[in-house]
Scaffold this motif. Structure first.
Motif, mmCIF file in Angstrom:
data_model
loop_
_atom_site.group_PDB
_atom_site.id
_atom_site.type_symbol
_atom_site.label_atom_id
_atom_site.label_comp_id
_atom_site.label_asym_id
_atom_site.label_seq_id
_atom_site.Cartn_x
_atom_site.Cartn_y
_atom_site.Cartn_z
ATOM 1 N N PRO A 199 0.787 -1.243 0.000
ATOM 2 C CA PRO A 199 0.000 0.000 0.000
ATOM 3 C C PRO A 199 0.815 1.287 0.000
ATOM 4 N N PRO A 200 1.818 1.470 0.871
ATOM 5 C CA PRO A 200 2.571 2.732 0.802
ATOM 6 C C PRO A 200 3.371 2.899 -0.488
ATOM 7 N N LYS A 201 3.719 1.783 -1.127
ATOM 8 C CA LYS A 201 4.458 1.872 -2.390
ATOM 9 C C LYS A 201 3.539 2.213 -3.559
ATOM 10 N N LEU A 202 2.270 1.805 -3.466
ATOM 11 C CA LEU A 202 1.341 1.973 -4.583
ATOM 12 C C LEU A 202 0.617 3.311 -4.571
ATOM 13 N N ARG A 203 0.481 3.922 -3.408
ATOM 14 C CA ARG A 203 -0.270 5.175 -3.330
ATOM 15 C C ARG A 203 0.404 6.251 -4.180
ATOM 16 N N GLY A 204 -0.310 6.709 -5.188
ATOM 17 C CA GLY A 204 0.206 7.754 -6.065
ATOM 18 C C GLY A 204 1.217 7.287 -7.085
ATOM 19 N N ALA A 205 1.452 5.974 -7.185
ATOM 20 C CA ALA A 205 2.489 5.459 -8.100
ATOM 21 C C ALA A 205 1.889 5.101 -9.451
ATOM 22 N N SER A 206 2.671 5.348 -10.499
ATOM 23 C CA SER A 206 2.318 4.920 -11.850
ATOM 24 C C SER A 206 3.362 3.904 -12.308
ATOM 25 N N PRO A 207 2.940 2.817 -12.962
ATOM 26 C CA PRO A 207 3.887 1.752 -13.284
ATOM 27 C C PRO A 207 4.792 2.093 -14.455
ATOM 28 N N SER A 208 6.053 1.746 -14.303
ATOM 29 C CA SER A 208 6.982 1.783 -15.423
ATOM 30 C C SER A 208 6.922 0.433 -16.123
ATOM 31 N N GLN A 209 7.553 0.327 -17.284
ATOM 32 C CA GLN A 209 7.583 -0.950 -17.988
ATOM 33 C C GLN A 209 8.282 -2.009 -17.145
ATOM 34 N N GLU A 210 9.337 -1.607 -16.448
ATOM 35 C CA GLU A 210 10.042 -2.542 -15.561
ATOM 36 C C GLU A 210 9.113 -3.028 -14.448
ATOM 37 N N ASP A 211 8.317 -2.097 -13.895
ATOM 38 C CA ASP A 211 7.369 -2.479 -12.845
ATOM 39 C C ASP A 211 6.369 -3.510 -13.361
ATOM 40 N N LEU A 212 5.863 -3.286 -14.573
ATOM 41 C CA LEU A 212 4.859 -4.191 -15.137
ATOM 42 C C LEU A 212 5.443 -5.574 -15.396
ATOM 43 N N GLU A 213 6.669 -5.627 -15.889
ATOM 44 C CA GLU A 213 7.301 -6.920 -16.160
ATOM 45 C C GLU A 213 7.566 -7.673 -14.860
ATOM 46 N N TRP A 249 4.596 -3.412 -6.491
ATOM 47 C CA TRP A 249 4.049 -4.573 -7.185
ATOM 48 C C TRP A 249 2.617 -4.240 -7.588
ATOM 49 N N PHE A 250 2.401 -4.024 -8.884
ATOM 50 C CA PHE A 250 1.066 -3.753 -9.396
ATOM 51 C C PHE A 250 0.391 -5.111 -9.637
ATOM 52 N N PHE A 251 -0.090 -5.687 -8.545
ATOM 53 C CA PHE A 251 -0.568 -7.062 -8.562
ATOM 54 C C PHE A 251 -1.847 -7.197 -9.378
ATOM 55 N N ALA A 252 -2.111 -8.421 -9.831
ATOM 56 C CA ALA A 252 -3.269 -8.707 -10.667
ATOM 57 C C ALA A 252 -4.552 -8.244 -9.993
ATOM 58 N N GLY A 253 -5.385 -7.531 -10.739
ATOM 59 C CA GLY A 253 -6.642 -7.022 -10.186
ATOM 60 C C GLY A 253 -6.544 -5.628 -9.644
ATOM 61 N N GLU A 303 15.513 -11.642 -7.075
ATOM 62 C CA GLU A 303 15.632 -10.184 -7.143
ATOM 63 C C GLU A 303 14.283 -9.490 -7.248
ATOM 64 N N ASP A 304 13.276 -10.193 -7.790
ATOM 65 C CA ASP A 304 11.929 -9.626 -7.830
ATOM 66 C C ASP A 304 11.325 -9.543 -6.433
ATOM 67 N N ILE A 305 11.593 -10.548 -5.616
ATOM 68 C CA ILE A 305 11.015 -10.602 -4.278
ATOM 69 C C ILE A 305 11.598 -9.519 -3.380
ATOM 70 N N VAL A 306 12.885 -9.222 -3.519
ATOM 71 C CA VAL A 306 13.531 -8.237 -2.636
ATOM 72 C C VAL A 306 13.525 -6.838 -3.236
ATOM 73 N N LEU A 343 5.662 -11.651 -10.421
ATOM 74 C CA LEU A 343 5.211 -11.782 -9.038
ATOM 75 C C LEU A 343 3.769 -12.271 -8.962
ATOM 76 N N ASN A 344 2.987 -12.021 -10.006
ATOM 77 C CA ASN A 344 1.594 -12.480 -9.997
ATOM 78 C C ASN A 344 1.470 -13.996 -9.909
ATOM 79 N N HIS A 345 2.562 -14.706 -10.212
ATOM 80 C CA HIS A 345 2.540 -16.156 -10.048
ATOM 81 C C HIS A 345 2.407 -16.547 -8.577
ATOM 82 N N LEU A 346 2.657 -15.609 -7.668
ATOM 83 C CA LEU A 346 2.467 -15.877 -6.249
ATOM 84 C C LEU A 346 0.988 -15.877 -5.876
ATOM 85 N N ILE A 347 0.157 -15.295 -6.745
ATOM 86 C CA ILE A 347 -1.282 -15.243 -6.482
ATOM 87 C C ILE A 347 -1.975 -16.459 -7.080
ATOM 88 N N THR A 348 -1.733 -16.691 -8.362
ATOM 89 C CA THR A 348 -2.339 -17.820 -9.070
ATOM 90 C C THR A 348 -1.251 -18.817 -9.437
#
Length: 275
Positions: free
Chosen positions: A89-103, A265-269, A257-260, A108-113
């Motif tokens: 939440p504190p990382k996402l508030r007011g944040a817009s994703p870069s291409q690196e963030d989306l990739e 993390w602009f998670f699915a949904g 490196e993705d985890i740390v 990381l979405n594999h941790l959800i599904t």
């Protein structure tokens, strides 16, 4: 009633229930099971002008960002997702994703599904024995006769904190058996959908050629001799290097490196919420 307090109370002519007042306009009421009780309860709510809410509610959330995180946390399958999601939440508030963030977020979405992972190798290379060792149960038939696995066998397992759907597929080979060939066709379709393909070989068989871009190679039967052209050599019967295999699978799908990473993390949904 105070918000957040739990009560055991009787709804006249219906049932004894456990009830919690969540906010001034929301309550969680838990009657006993039974369709007639539920029908009577629904009718009483309708008579009183009370509306049921089917979607999950998170009144403890500070804002929509935190509510979205809690909603995703409630459905995430992998234990590794919990701590990461709680930090977002504190990382996402007011944040817009870069291409690196989306990739990175896509991985990381594999941790959800749970992602699909397939074991692929020639017949009699130890795929089924390896499958049983990873699932810790007799999931697949093990036999010295090539082609013993006649269909795709799947199981959901935890690989060092990442939950995956693992498939033991029939070995690819020429066969006049129509049933086996149909099983191989189905296996090919599953392979095309897989996030990761684990190529299997022992000292007596070559690797199967795969067009899948995301693969790791695992040599089986290391007790009979290791081969140097594999990412890892294991022995499913003795358990040698099986924990290392779980970590290898996890890291191939969700790199450490993705985890740390400190980025959001602009998670699915989740979609960036306008301020």
């Amino acid at each position: 009633w105070e918000i957040g307090s739990m009560h055991l109370t009787q709804i006249p002519e219906i049932d004894e229930v456990v009830a919690v007042k969540i906010s001034d306009n929301l309550a969680h009421i838990m009657p006993h099971g039974g369709m007639q009780i539920l029908r009577n309860f629904a009718q009483r709510c309708a008579d009183l002008g009370l509306e049921p809410v089917d979607s999950p509610q998170f009144p403890e959330a500070q804002d929509e960002v935190e509510a979205a995180m809690l909603r995703t946390l409630s459905i995430a399958d992998s234990p590794l997702a919990a701590e990461l999601l709680l930090a977002q939440p504190p990382k996402l508030r007011g944040a817009s994703p870069s291409q690196e963030d989306l990739e990175r977020s896509s991985r990381l979405n594999h941790l959800i599904t749970p992602p699909k992972v397939v074991l692929l190798g020639q017949p009699n290379t130890g795929k089924s024995t390896l499958m049983n060792a990873l699932t810790r149960q007799d999931t697949s038939i093990v036999h010295d006769l090539p082609g013993a696995t006649r269909d795709a066998v799947g199981a959901r397992i935890n690989c060092a904190g990442l939950v995956i759907d693992l498939y033991d597929l029939p070995g690819y080979r020429e066969s006049d058996d129509e049933i086996e060939q149909e099983a191989i066709r189905i296996a090919s379709a599953i392979t095309n959908e897989a996030t990761l393909t684990i190529l299997i070989a022992d000292n007596e068989h070559n690797w199967i050629e795969s067009s899948h871009t995301h693969t790791i190679s695992v040599a089986t039967k290391s007790d009979l001799g290791e081969r140097g052209d594999a990412d890892l050599s294991v022995c499913a019967i003795s358990g040698n290097c099986m924990e290392e295999l779980s970590v290898l699978i996890r890291d191939a799908i969700v790199p450490p490196e993705d985890i740390v990473h400190d980025g959001p993390w602009f998670f699915a949904g989740y979609s960036p919420i306008a301020e």
